[in-house]
Design a protein around this motif. Structure first.
Motif, short mmCIF file in Angstrom:
data_model
loop_
_atom_site.label_atom_id
_atom_site.label_comp_id
_atom_site.label_asym_id
_atom_site.label_seq_id
_atom_site.Cartn_x
_atom_site.Cartn_y
_atom_site.Cartn_z
N VAL A 104 0.75 -0.97 -0.29
CA VAL A 104 0.19 0.02 0.60
C VAL A 104 1.00 1.20 0.41
CG1 VAL A 104 -2.12 1.26 1.32
CG2 VAL A 104 -1.98 -1.50 1.05
N ILE A 105 0.16 2.18 -1.42
CA ILE A 105 1.50 3.80 -1.29
C ILE A 105 1.79 3.76 -0.11
CG2 ILE A 105 0.32 4.39 -2.16
CD1 ILE A 105 2.71 5.38 -4.06
N GLU A 106 2.73 4.83 0.79
CA GLU A 106 3.13 5.37 1.84
C GLU A 106 3.22 6.78 1.69
OE1 GLU A 106 4.01 1.81 4.90
OE2 GLU A 106 5.32 3.29 4.34
N ASP A 107 3.72 6.59 0.64
CA ASP A 107 4.23 8.36 -0.57
C ASP A 107 2.79 9.29 -0.49
OD1 ASP A 107 6.88 8.43 0.63
OD2 ASP A 107 7.62 8.46 -1.43
N HIS A 108 2.70 9.93 -0.17
CA HIS A 108 1.45 11.23 -1.01
C HIS A 108 2.14 12.33 -1.02
CE1 HIS A 108 -1.75 8.07 -0.37
NE2 HIS A 108 -1.13 7.76 0.70
N SER A 109 1.25 12.90 -1.73
CA SER A 109 1.82 14.35 -2.39
C SER A 109 0.70 15.34 -3.26
CB SER A 109 3.13 14.12 -3.46
OG SER A 109 2.15 13.02 -4.10
N GLN A 110 1.50 16.25 -3.38
CA GLN A 110 0.08 17.03 -3.74
C GLN A 110 0.96 18.51 -3.96
OE1 GLN A 110 -1.12 18.28 0.45
NE2 GLN A 110 -2.37 19.89 -1.35
N VAL A 111 0.40 19.06 -5.09
CA VAL A 111 0.76 20.47 -5.78
C VAL A 111 -0.12 21.36 -6.02
CG1 VAL A 111 1.58 21.65 -7.53
CG2 VAL A 111 2.44 19.57 -6.98
N GLU A 112 0.05 22.66 -5.63
CA GLU A 112 -1.55 23.22 -5.61
C GLU A 112 -0.93 24.30 -6.76
OE1 GLU A 112 -4.96 22.98 -4.18
OE2 GLU A 112 -3.92 20.69 -2.93
N THR A 113 -1.72 24.73 -7.22
CA THR A 113 -1.00 26.02 -8.49
C THR A 113 -2.48 27.64 -7.47
OG1 THR A 113 -2.15 25.26 -10.44
CG2 THR A 113 -0.01 25.18 -9.64
N GLY A 114 -1.88 28.63 -7.35
CA GLY A 114 -2.45 29.72 -7.46
C GLY A 114 -2.23 30.64 -8.43
N GLN A 115 -2.48 32.15 -8.46
CA GLN A 115 -2.28 32.70 -9.11
C GLN A 115 -1.35 33.61 -9.10
OE1 GLN A 115 -3.07 34.42 -12.38
NE2 GLN A 115 -4.53 32.42 -12.75
N ASN A 116 -0.70 33.90 -7.15
CA ASN A 116 0.55 34.79 -7.02
C ASN A 116 1.04 33.86 -6.18
OD1 ASN A 116 -0.36 37.19 -8.15
ND2 ASN A 116 -1.65 37.17 -6.97
N THR A 142 2.69 28.82 -5.05
CA THR A 142 2.79 27.70 -5.38
C THR A 142 2.89 26.61 -4.28
OG1 THR A 142 3.39 28.36 -8.19
CG2 THR A 142 3.34 25.96 -6.95
N PHE A 143 2.57 26.21 -4.26
CA PHE A 143 2.04 24.57 -2.82
C PHE A 143 2.69 23.58 -3.35
CE2 PHE A 143 0.66 21.69 0.30
CZ PHE A 143 1.14 22.43 1.60
N ILE A 199 5.97 29.02 -2.77
CA ILE A 199 6.78 30.10 -3.29
C ILE A 199 5.01 31.08 -3.33
CG2 ILE A 199 7.40 30.99 -5.81
CD1 ILE A 199 8.16 28.59 -6.69
N TRP A 200 5.29 32.06 -2.82
CA TRP A 200 4.73 33.42 -2.59
C TRP A 200 5.54 34.57 -2.76
CZ3 TRP A 200 -0.34 34.25 -2.20
CH2 TRP A 200 -0.73 35.94 -0.84
N ARG A 201 5.00 34.84 -3.81
CA ARG A 201 5.10 36.52 -4.73
C ARG A 201 6.67 36.57 -4.51
NH1 ARG A 201 0.45 39.94 -2.43
NH2 ARG A 201 -1.55 39.39 -3.62
N GLY A 202 6.95 35.48 -5.36
CA GLY A 202 9.16 35.69 -5.73
C GLY A 202 9.63 35.51 -4.26
N THR A 203 9.28 34.60 -3.36
CA THR A 203 9.73 34.52 -2.44
C THR A 203 9.42 32.94 -1.57
OG1 THR A 203 9.62 36.96 -0.89
CG2 THR A 203 10.38 34.51 0.47
N LEU A 204 10.90 32.34 -1.18
CA LEU A 204 10.21 30.35 -1.29
C LEU A 204 10.41 30.54 0.66
CD1 LEU A 204 10.82 27.72 -2.44
CD2 LEU A 204 12.34 27.98 -2.35
N TYR A 205 9.51 29.48 1.31
CA TYR A 205 9.35 29.28 2.13
C TYR A 205 9.56 27.88 1.97
CZ TYR A 205 7.51 34.27 2.92
OH TYR A 205 7.58 34.97 2.96
#
Length: 385
Positions: free
Chosen positions: A62-74, A76-77, A153-159
């Motif tokens: 049973v796969i134990e890796d879960h993941s997501q990418v969320e995109t918006g206008q300003n 990326t998650f 990535i939020w308005r040019g800054t990476l957290y």
């Protein structure tokens, strides 16, 4: 069987057709991986500062890796959640952490390191609450946990915030057009001397807080990662498991938490020399180095690059067993875990000319491996400064 292969080929090829022409080498690379029934990919999609590539391969029953990418206008998650003991914790993180981040960003009027830490804390509290409610009927849920790697990535800054030994690497352009790989995260793993020293300093009265077992350093002789979401039995005395679960049995109850859910967090204002980010679970880094991964991304077409990184790792895993990847991909899930781990790879390309421009970006929520794509909730942050 043929129709199933056709569907898989379509899932991998659709984004490729949309964004890039393919040369002969690219086509051969796609063909070499289509026979791997445990592979999932999104070869190229758009985000607010460029494009991203996403791939996952399963090894566990049973796969134990879960993941997501969320995109918006300003914004990326990216979230990579490498579970252990079962999929429940990593799945819980996928379903809750991003929503906590949105709520806290709204309440605070921005995204910041503190907001990220609070989102991690709320997710940990939520999962431990689930453990508390279900422990009586499913005691082993106390031994389920997950690493957690998040990038925003939020308005040019990476957290970036991290628990465990998944890793974020940034590729920056250096002299003579060479790419330089820089690791943005710290591995919270007992194999690291600094992690062992940290644990011993926190637990001076516990000579067994880290021990060597079967040639591997482990915390309490059980687990390698020192930070996680979940693993309640190593954080709360009330969740100690009885001797009927020997794999997770502690010789004596813990007096204070052995593991922590406090993430390492860093902030970076993205510069024109910063070209891409690689977020991946430790299954990738077990087989290829940071620089090898960065060179692969830098020297190959964008489309399908996450899948190409997976192939490099799987080829390396096969060589260690004196096999070819063509033989490895025929091994079934579960048995496959003896050769490599579940592996998740997300590559985020950074196109600085897009910063500050109003471009049409699909607001998508892409969940790794389960192949669900829907609208993202990022649009609720449009008014934040």
């Amino acid at each position: 069987m043929f129709s199933w292969l056709a569907r898989m080929a379509s899932a991998c090829w659709k984004p490729v057709r949309r964004y890039a022409r393919m040369n002969k080498d690219d086509i051969n690379d796609v063909d070499s991986m289509l026979g791997d029934s445990l592979l999932w990919c999104r070869d190229l999609e758009k985000h607010s500062l460029g494009e991203f590539s996403f791939a996952v391969v399963q090894a566990n029953e049973v796969i134990e890796d879960h993941s997501q990418v969320e995109t918006g206008q300003n914004a990326t998650f990216v979230g990579v959640y490498d579970g252990h003991g079962g999929p429940e914790a990593s799945r819980f993180i996928r379903d809750h952490l991003f929503l906590h981040l949105l709520r806290l960003a709204q309440e605070n009027g921005t995204i910041s390191e503190d907001v990220l830490r609070s989102a991690f804390s709320a997710t940990e509290d939520g999962f431990l609450g689930l453990v508390r409610r279900t422990w009586g009927i499913k005691p082993l849920i106390a031994a389920i946990g997950s690493c957690c790697l998040v990038g925003v990535i939020w308005r040019g800054t990476l957290y970036v915030a991290n628990l465990g030994d998944s890793r974020a690497v940034i590729g920056s352009l250096g002299r003579s057009n060479k790419i330089i790989a820089e690791q943005l995260t710290r591995d919270h793993n007992a194999s690291m001397e600094e992690v062992r020293q940290e644990l011993r300093s926190r637990h001076p009265d516990d000579s067994h807080v880290v021990v060597m077992k079967h040639g591997v350093w482990r915390i309490k002789g059980i687990i390698q990662v020192s930070r996680s979401i979940g693993d309640a039995y190593l954080k709360r005395p009330e969740f100690s498991l009885d001797p009927s679960f020997p794999r997770f049995h502690l010789s004596e109850p813990i007096r204070r938490p052995v593991l922590t859910s406090e993430p390492s967090v860093c902030t970076r204002v993205l510069q024109p020399k910063d070209k891409f980010l690689i977020f991946a679970s430790d299954g990738l880094w077990e087989h290829i180095t940071n620089q090898e991964a960065a060179d692969i991304v830098h020297n190959n077409p964008r489309s399908g690059i996450a899948r190409r990184l997976l192939k490099a790792a799987l080829n390396a895993a096969a060589r260690k067993r004196e096999m070819r990847y063509d033989d490895l991909k025929k091994v079934e899930k579960g048995v496959r875990r003896f050769f490599h781990d579940d592996i998740t790879v997300v590559v985020i390309f950074i196109d600085h000319e897009l910063l500050g421009k109003k471009i049409s970006v699909p607001e998508l929520s892409v969940k790794g491996f389960i192949d669900t794509v829907g609208p993202s909730n990022f649009n609720i942050l449009q008014g934040l400064m």
